[in-house]
Enzyme design. Structure first.
Site, PDB file in Angstrom:
ATOM      1  N   LYS A 157       2.508  -5.519  -2.860  1.00 33.80           N
ATOM      2  CA  LYS A 157       1.694  -6.435  -3.663  1.00 33.80           C
ATOM      3  C   LYS A 157       1.894  -6.143  -5.150  1.00 33.80           C
ATOM      4  O   LYS A 157       2.002  -4.989  -5.560  1.00 33.80           O
ATOM      5  CB  LYS A 157       0.210  -6.280  -3.304  1.00 33.80           C
ATOM      6  CG  LYS A 157      -0.156  -6.859  -1.950  1.00 33.80           C
ATOM      7  CD  LYS A 157      -1.648  -6.777  -1.732  1.00 33.80           C
ATOM      8  CE  LYS A 157      -2.062  -7.434  -0.420  1.00 33.80           C
ATOM      9  NZ  LYS A 157      -3.516  -7.327  -0.183  1.00 33.80           N
ATOM     10  N   ARG A 193       2.878  -3.898   5.704  1.00 31.71           N
ATOM     11  CA  ARG A 193       2.210  -5.193   5.864  1.00 31.71           C
ATOM     12  C   ARG A 193       3.182  -6.107   6.599  1.00 31.71           C
ATOM     13  O   ARG A 193       4.404  -5.949   6.480  1.00 31.71           O
ATOM     14  CB  ARG A 193       1.864  -5.803   4.508  1.00 31.71           C
ATOM     15  CG  ARG A 193       0.924  -4.963   3.662  1.00 31.71           C
ATOM     16  CD  ARG A 193       0.702  -5.618   2.297  1.00 31.71           C
ATOM     17  NE  ARG A 193      -0.249  -4.857   1.498  1.00 31.71           N
ATOM     18  CZ  ARG A 193       0.082  -3.928   0.600  1.00 31.71           C
ATOM     19  NH1 ARG A 193       1.370  -3.645   0.392  1.00 31.71           N
ATOM     20  NH2 ARG A 193      -0.840  -3.281  -0.081  1.00 31.71           N
ATOM     21  N   HIS A 230      -1.497   1.451  -1.771  1.00 32.99           N
ATOM     22  CA  HIS A 230      -2.813   1.072  -2.292  1.00 32.99           C
ATOM     23  C   HIS A 230      -2.937   1.489  -3.747  1.00 32.99           C
ATOM     24  O   HIS A 230      -2.504   2.574  -4.134  1.00 32.99           O
ATOM     25  CB  HIS A 230      -3.926   1.751  -1.484  1.00 32.99           C
ATOM     26  CG  HIS A 230      -4.145   1.142  -0.154  1.00 32.99           C
ATOM     27  ND1 HIS A 230      -4.740   1.809   0.890  1.00 32.99           N
ATOM     28  CD2 HIS A 230      -3.843  -0.089   0.334  1.00 32.99           C
ATOM     29  CE1 HIS A 230      -4.796   1.026   1.953  1.00 32.99           C
ATOM     30  NE2 HIS A 230      -4.260  -0.136   1.632  1.00 32.99           N
ATOM     31  N   HIS A 281      -2.349  -6.558  11.434  1.00 30.56           N
ATOM     32  CA  HIS A 281      -2.860  -5.709  10.349  1.00 30.56           C
ATOM     33  C   HIS A 281      -3.553  -4.460  10.892  1.00 30.56           C
ATOM     34  O   HIS A 281      -3.585  -3.421  10.234  1.00 30.56           O
ATOM     35  CB  HIS A 281      -3.814  -6.508   9.463  1.00 30.56           C
ATOM     36  CG  HIS A 281      -3.809  -6.075   8.033  1.00 30.56           C
ATOM     37  ND1 HIS A 281      -2.656  -6.034   7.267  1.00 30.56           N
ATOM     38  CD2 HIS A 281      -4.797  -5.630   7.228  1.00 30.56           C
ATOM     39  CE1 HIS A 281      -2.949  -5.605   6.049  1.00 30.56           C
ATOM     40  NE2 HIS A 281      -4.241  -5.350   6.001  1.00 30.56           N
ATOM     41  N   TYR A 314      -9.826   2.054   4.561  1.00 28.95           N
ATOM     42  CA  TYR A 314      -8.812   1.619   5.520  1.00 28.95           C
ATOM     43  C   TYR A 314      -8.802   2.475   6.765  1.00 28.95           C
ATOM     44  O   TYR A 314      -8.389   2.051   7.824  1.00 28.95           O
ATOM     45  CB  TYR A 314      -7.442   1.736   4.835  1.00 28.95           C
ATOM     46  CG  TYR A 314      -6.565   0.536   4.984  1.00 28.95           C
ATOM     47  CD1 TYR A 314      -5.547   0.519   5.909  1.00 28.95           C
ATOM     48  CD2 TYR A 314      -6.753  -0.573   4.179  1.00 28.95           C
ATOM     49  CE1 TYR A 314      -4.723  -0.566   6.028  1.00 28.95           C
ATOM     50  CE2 TYR A 314      -5.935  -1.664   4.295  1.00 28.95           C
ATOM     51  CZ  TYR A 314      -4.922  -1.661   5.221  1.00 28.95           C
ATOM     52  OH  TYR A 314      -4.116  -2.746   5.346  1.00 28.95           O
ATOM     53  N   ARG A 364      -1.374  -1.467  10.988  1.00 27.39           N
ATOM     54  CA  ARG A 364      -1.278  -0.767   9.697  1.00 27.39           C
ATOM     55  C   ARG A 364      -2.484   0.157   9.503  1.00 27.39           C
ATOM     56  O   ARG A 364      -2.345   1.288   9.047  1.00 27.39           O
ATOM     57  CB  ARG A 364      -1.181  -1.810   8.584  1.00 27.39           C
ATOM     58  CG  ARG A 364      -1.056  -1.260   7.182  1.00 27.39           C
ATOM     59  CD  ARG A 364      -0.648  -2.422   6.267  1.00 27.39           C
ATOM     60  NE  ARG A 364      -1.206  -2.303   4.928  1.00 27.39           N
ATOM     61  CZ  ARG A 364      -0.619  -1.644   3.938  1.00 27.39           C
ATOM     62  NH1 ARG A 364       0.505  -0.998   4.150  1.00 27.39           N
ATOM     63  NH2 ARG A 364      -1.169  -1.622   2.735  1.00 27.39           N
TER      64      ARG A 364
END
Length: 307
Positions: free
Chosen positions: A185, A162, A279, A253, A288, A256
């Protein structure tokens, strides 16, 4: 009818905008969008209730008012995604205003956004991703800045980071090891293999950078030596994609997304790619990637040949 706001509500809107700018580092475009969304909502309420809007009116908004507003927006042809965005702005302002004025905001905050199907990400073809990174290297006359932008883009595409993760690296990360430990995250850590091309790009930037890249300081710097703002990378990518005729979806993004899709196209294991991307669920990784069903079946057939 024109929107009439009490002086108190006008002041509250201005104070909220200043709060967003100061604490959340909201851009001018974001502030304009939030305030426009709020004005749509307030205009409806003024018409719905037949009078000007003030701070006290927020205390009396009920679930029936919220349903009426959303139905009104749908009749006007406003899409589910736009209604959800407007509701998000209304909730954010209401939450802030209720803390300041001391009223119960639950009728507004408990309103559910309409469901909508999120569009699938649009990764770039492999050659377009490489062309984009090459072109990024020619956007700035200052050699170290051009090298910096290439290094960041290469980390996004070559390691699937990211942009916040790439810009969160410190001087301690260099020279890049064969495997990077990334905190993503929710504070979740993952290990990401580093391609030689990414390590070389980062080292080329670091060698040219005029600032001291101390171990505890940001690795990627702005022109004056501060931490690099992600908007600058978005801007340089926008310039490069226009030169190449690529769509507006060719964002940081998207690199990615491209990393994940190209790994899967090459026969990579979906669960391994899930780990590399950080993820929480496999379904997120599936959404994705942009590999079509026929290609997925081809990969499956190769991995599980039948007698």
């Amino acid at each position: 009818m024109s929107l009439e706001l009490s002086a108190g509500l006008r002041d509250a809107l201005q104070a909220w905008g200043e709060h967003l700018r100061a604490l959340d580092d909201a851009s001018d475009a974001t502030l304009r969008a939030y305030l426009a969304d709020l004005r749509h909502f307030l205009t409806f309420l003024a018409e719905h209730r037949g009078g000007p809007m003030g701070v006290a009116a927020f205390n009396g908004i009920g679930a029936t008012d919220m349903r009426a507003w959303m139905a009104h927006e749908r009749r006007r042809g406003v899409g589910a995604r736009s209604i959800a965005r407007r509701l998000s702005a209304v909730k954010a302002f209401t939450r802030w205003l209720s803390e300041r004025e001391g009223f119960d905001p639950s009728a507004i905050l408990s309103t559910r956004a309409p469901r909508f199907r999120a569009p699938l990400p649009r990764p770039l073809p492999s050659d377009a991703a490489k062309d984009l990174i090459d072109t990024i290297g020619h956007q700035h006359a200052e050699p170290w800045i051009a090298a910096r932008d290439v290094a960041v883009a290469t980390l996004l595409y070559g390691c699937g980071l990211r942009i916040s993760e790439a810009l969160g690296l410190t001087g301690a990360a260099r020279p890049l090891p064969e495997v990077l430990r990334i905190t993503g995250k929710g504070g979740k850590e993952r290990l990401v293999p580093v391609l030689p091309v990414a390590a070389r790009a980062v080292e080329a930037y670091a060698s040219a950078c005029p600032f001291d890249l101390a171990p505890d300081a940001p690795l990627f710097r702005g022109m004056r030596g501060g931490a690099l703002n992600p908007r600058l990378i978005s801007g340089v990518m926008a310039q490069a994609r226009m030169q190449l005729g690529l769509p507006a979806t060719a964002t940081p993004h998207a690199l990615r997304h491209s990393f994940a899709t190209h790994l899967l196209e090459a026969g990579g294991d979906l669960r391994a790619i899930q780990e590399l991307l950080g993820h929480a669920s496999l379904s997120t990784t599936q959404a994705y990637t942009a590999v079509d069903t026929a290609h997925l079946m081809e990969i499956y057939a190769k991995a599980h040949p039948h007698g």
